[in-house]
Design an enzyme around this catalytic site. Structure first.
Site, PDB file in Angstrom:
ATOM      1  N   ALA A  11       0.800  -1.226   0.000  1.00 48.77           N
ATOM      2  CA  ALA A  11       0.000   0.000   0.000  1.00 48.77           C
ATOM      3  C   ALA A  11       0.829   1.269   0.000  1.00 48.77           C
ATOM      4  O   ALA A  11       0.301   2.356  -0.208  1.00 48.77           O
ATOM      5  CB  ALA A  11      -0.927   0.009   1.226  1.00 48.77           C
ATOM      6  N   ARG A  16      10.502   8.025  -1.149  1.00 46.64           N
ATOM      7  CA  ARG A  16      11.941   8.127  -1.388  1.00 46.64           C
ATOM      8  C   ARG A  16      12.341   7.709  -2.808  1.00 46.64           C
ATOM      9  O   ARG A  16      13.456   7.969  -3.238  1.00 46.64           O
ATOM     10  CB  ARG A  16      12.709   7.282  -0.362  1.00 46.64           C
ATOM     11  CG  ARG A  16      12.858   7.980   0.988  1.00 46.64           C
ATOM     12  CD  ARG A  16      13.681   7.139   1.934  1.00 46.64           C
ATOM     13  NE  ARG A  16      12.905   6.047   2.512  1.00 46.64           N
ATOM     14  CZ  ARG A  16      13.433   5.062   3.237  1.00 46.64           C
ATOM     15  NH1 ARG A  16      14.747   5.015   3.439  1.00 46.64           N
ATOM     16  NH2 ARG A  16      12.668   4.124   3.749  1.00 46.64           N
ATOM     17  N   THR A  79       1.990  -1.276   9.481  1.00 47.47           N
ATOM     18  CA  THR A  79       1.914  -2.645   8.975  1.00 47.47           C
ATOM     19  C   THR A  79       0.839  -3.464   9.675  1.00 47.47           C
ATOM     20  O   THR A  79       0.183  -4.306   9.052  1.00 47.47           O
ATOM     21  CB  THR A  79       3.274  -3.334   9.129  1.00 47.47           C
ATOM     22  OG1 THR A  79       3.733  -3.205  10.485  1.00 47.47           O
ATOM     23  CG2 THR A  79       4.312  -2.708   8.185  1.00 47.47           C
ATOM     24  N   ASN A 170      15.007  -7.988  12.018  1.00 43.26           N
ATOM     25  CA  ASN A 170      13.719  -8.470  11.543  1.00 43.26           C
ATOM     26  C   ASN A 170      13.579  -8.126  10.068  1.00 43.26           C
ATOM     27  O   ASN A 170      13.695  -6.958   9.678  1.00 43.26           O
ATOM     28  CB  ASN A 170      12.604  -7.805  12.359  1.00 43.26           C
ATOM     29  CG  ASN A 170      11.219  -8.111  11.819  1.00 43.26           C
ATOM     30  OD1 ASN A 170      10.993  -9.165  11.238  1.00 43.26           O
ATOM     31  ND2 ASN A 170      10.283  -7.184  12.028  1.00 43.26           N
ATOM     32  N   ASN A 228      13.540   0.861  -1.142  1.00 41.88           N
ATOM     33  CA  ASN A 228      12.907   2.113  -0.756  1.00 41.88           C
ATOM     34  C   ASN A 228      13.376   3.314  -1.567  1.00 41.88           C
ATOM     35  O   ASN A 228      12.786   4.383  -1.489  1.00 41.88           O
ATOM     36  CB  ASN A 228      13.162   2.389   0.728  1.00 41.88           C
ATOM     37  CG  ASN A 228      12.489   1.368   1.625  1.00 41.88           C
ATOM     38  OD1 ASN A 228      11.277   1.237   1.621  1.00 41.88           O
ATOM     39  ND2 ASN A 228      13.278   0.624   2.385  1.00 41.88           N
ATOM     40  N   TYR A 387       3.868   3.321 -47.715  1.00 41.33           N
ATOM     41  CA  TYR A 387       3.108   4.385 -47.036  1.00 41.33           C
ATOM     42  C   TYR A 387       2.936   5.578 -47.965  1.00 41.33           C
ATOM     43  O   TYR A 387       3.917   6.086 -48.522  1.00 41.33           O
ATOM     44  CB  TYR A 387       3.871   4.779 -45.772  1.00 41.33           C
ATOM     45  CG  TYR A 387       3.187   5.783 -44.885  1.00 41.33           C
ATOM     46  CD1 TYR A 387       1.853   5.627 -44.516  1.00 41.33           C
ATOM     47  CD2 TYR A 387       3.884   6.878 -44.391  1.00 41.33           C
ATOM     48  CE1 TYR A 387       1.231   6.551 -43.682  1.00 41.33           C
ATOM     49  CE2 TYR A 387       3.276   7.802 -43.553  1.00 41.33           C
ATOM     50  CZ  TYR A 387       1.946   7.637 -43.208  1.00 41.33           C
ATOM     51  OH  TYR A 387       1.346   8.540 -42.384  1.00 41.33           O
ATOM     52  N   ARG A 440      12.802   1.794 -65.787  1.00 40.01           N
ATOM     53  CA  ARG A 440      13.772   2.854 -65.555  1.00 40.01           C
ATOM     54  C   ARG A 440      13.962   3.631 -66.857  1.00 40.01           C
ATOM     55  O   ARG A 440      13.771   3.093 -67.959  1.00 40.01           O
ATOM     56  CB  ARG A 440      15.099   2.286 -65.061  1.00 40.01           C
ATOM     57  CG  ARG A 440      15.744   1.274 -65.988  1.00 40.01           C
ATOM     58  CD  ARG A 440      16.861   0.514 -65.304  1.00 40.01           C
ATOM     59  NE  ARG A 440      17.521  -0.421 -66.215  1.00 40.01           N
ATOM     60  CZ  ARG A 440      18.200  -1.483 -65.832  1.00 40.01           C
ATOM     61  NH1 ARG A 440      18.282  -1.779 -64.554  1.00 40.01           N
ATOM     62  NH2 ARG A 440      18.799  -2.257 -66.718  1.00 40.01           N
TER      63      ARG A 440
END
Length: 459
Positions: A11, A16, A79, A170, A228, A387, A440
């Site tokens: 979320a 940063r 969190t 952690n 981050n 084209y 030609r």
């Protein structure tokens, strides 16, 4: 399927990153970070996958697609609050819930499965994925009691000087007993430096309730690194590229210089293919067996057959057969199809064109909106003039036709089987099978006329 559930937190805005693009949508080796996490999670044994979205919810949900159910976190209050968004779906369900982060693109399903297995085999209320690092700055610390058991997890901003010296961190990835997780989430407060509801506080509440909390300390810290900012994004890309390249080499692909070879997370390459330095393969490209690619080639979303050689060329969104020669300096633009043993040589551009078996456009040619049969020879400097400023028109060239140098084929036009177009011709009408077309002006020489032009430089 077992009663296992996954929640991916995605979320955050990612301030940063300094970008209009939401953080988890930034790409690592050609794939958004959230897709890396979703794809690895889907490889594990989960009954249901939930993705918590907030900033850029629609864009993130579109990237997740049907692989997971997206749940909106209207306010980003931490969190713990994010995980609570799945309470209606999971609070009253028995089983195991793993919580992951959408900005950790290097996580593998093997690590996820091992974390769950440790928690389940030890009948623990939770298992925390941890890592030992020399510089733990910025990470929550694992604080253990005198017996070595997990006592709590302390965030960097809330840690005292002694806690900040702890090197076990952690990673933010957990496996929980599902009912205990959601029961205790309701007790988490925001009494901290950030004023947020932290998911790690559930670990402290479990310990206080004398519930068993175990850890799995990974030996592969890079798997858990979050992204981050752009510096961390580049580092994650480097780790991921090393993983992709190592896997390719372990499966029979030769990379002359892995450090300068860039392969997407979704590409596949066959055995005995050699990739030279500077080559970039992106998207869901597939390259067959025994090919030689590069140096300095770019291949995007292409299928390439066996034993094909591509030298210093750019290919995109096209199909290439086996034993084809491309380059150097060729450009295969989208929607082209090059059949077996064909050749597209130096400075040839191909767009929305099919080239038949053994046909050749060896140099300085443009083929747009054309269909070439088998064994066609396209002379140097030949152009399909497709084209008129408003519309595109098709050129069709039959089997065995020979197109001389510097011919202009003004579409729509058909050159029949075995036909011959003389060099320097501008073809405006179709040519029948086995016919010779000459278009030609007759040459006229005016003797000494160049002297009147007075263009020579006097020295």
């Amino acid at each position: 399927m077992s009663n296992r559930y996954a929640i991916i937190l995605a979320a955050g805005k990612g301030t940063r990153m300094k970008s209009k693009l939401y953080k988890v949508l930034h790409q690592v080796c050609g794939k958004p970070m959230i897709r890396h996490v979703v794809d690895e999670t889907r490889k594990a044994d989960f009954s249901k996958l939930y993705v918590i979205v907030g900033h850029g919810a629609d864009a993130v949900a579109a990237t997740v697609g049907n692989e997971g159910e997206c749940l909106l976190q209207k306010e980003q209050l931490g969190t713990g609050h994010a995980v609570l968004q799945a309470a209606d779906q999971l609070a009253d369900v028995d089983g195991t819930t793993v919580v992951l982060n959408g900005d950790t693109p290097l996580i593998t399903h093997q690590t996820i499965e091992k974390l769950m297995r440790i928690q389940e085999e030890q009948a623990a209320a939770a298992a925390v994925l941890t890592a030992m690092v020399d510089d733990p700055t910025g990470y929550g610390r694992i604080i253990r009691d005198e017996s070595g058991n997990v006592a709590k997890i302390v965030e960097e901003k809330d840690a005292n000087s002694d806690e900040k010296r702890v090197k076990e961190i952690n990673t933010g990835i957990y496996s929980f007993d599902n009912r205990k997780l959601f029961r205790l989430l309701k007790q988490v407060t925001n009494n901290n430096a950030q004023g947020e509801y932290y998911l790690p506080d559930v670990i402290s509440l479990l310990v206080q309730s004398s519930e068993k909390v175990t850890v799995y300390t990974t030996e592969h810290f890079e798997e858990t690194v979050g992204v981050n900012d752009r510096i961390q994004l580049a580092a994650a890309g480097k780790y991921m590229q090393e993983r992709i390249n190592r896997n390719m080499m372990e499966n029979g692909v030769t990379l002359i210089d892995p450090d300068s070879t860039y392969l997407s997370a979704e590409c596949t390459i066959g055995k005995d293919t050699i990739i030279y330095p500077g080559t970039v393969v992106t998207g869901a490209s597939h390259i067959g067996n025994g090919c030689i690619i590069g140096p300095h080639s770019q291949i995007k979303n292409c299928a390439v057959g066996d034993e094909t050689e591509i030298d210093q060329s750019v290919l995109e969104d096209s199909w290439i057969g086996s034993q084809v020669q491309i380059g150097p300096f060729a450009h295969i633009r989208p929607l082209s199809k090059i059949h077996d043993q064909a050749k597209v040589g130096n400075f040839v551009e191909v767009k929305n064109t099919e080239i038949g078996e053994r046909s050749k456009a060896s140099h300085l040619t443009y083929l747009g909106d054309a269909t070439l049969g088998k064994d066609v020879n396209m002379g140097c400097g030949t152009i399909t003039v497709n084209y008129d400023g408003k519309n595109k028109f098709a050129t069709k060239i039959g089997d065995g036709a020979f197109i001389g140098c510097n011919a202009n084929l003004i579409a729509p036009v058909t050159i029949g089987d075995g036909a011959f177009v003389a060099a320097g011709s501008t073809i405006t009408k179709s040519v029948n099978d086995n016919a010779l077309a000459i278009a030609r002006s007759r040459q006229t020489n005016k003797e000494d006329y160049a002297l009147k032009l007075n263009y020579r430089v006097n020295h």
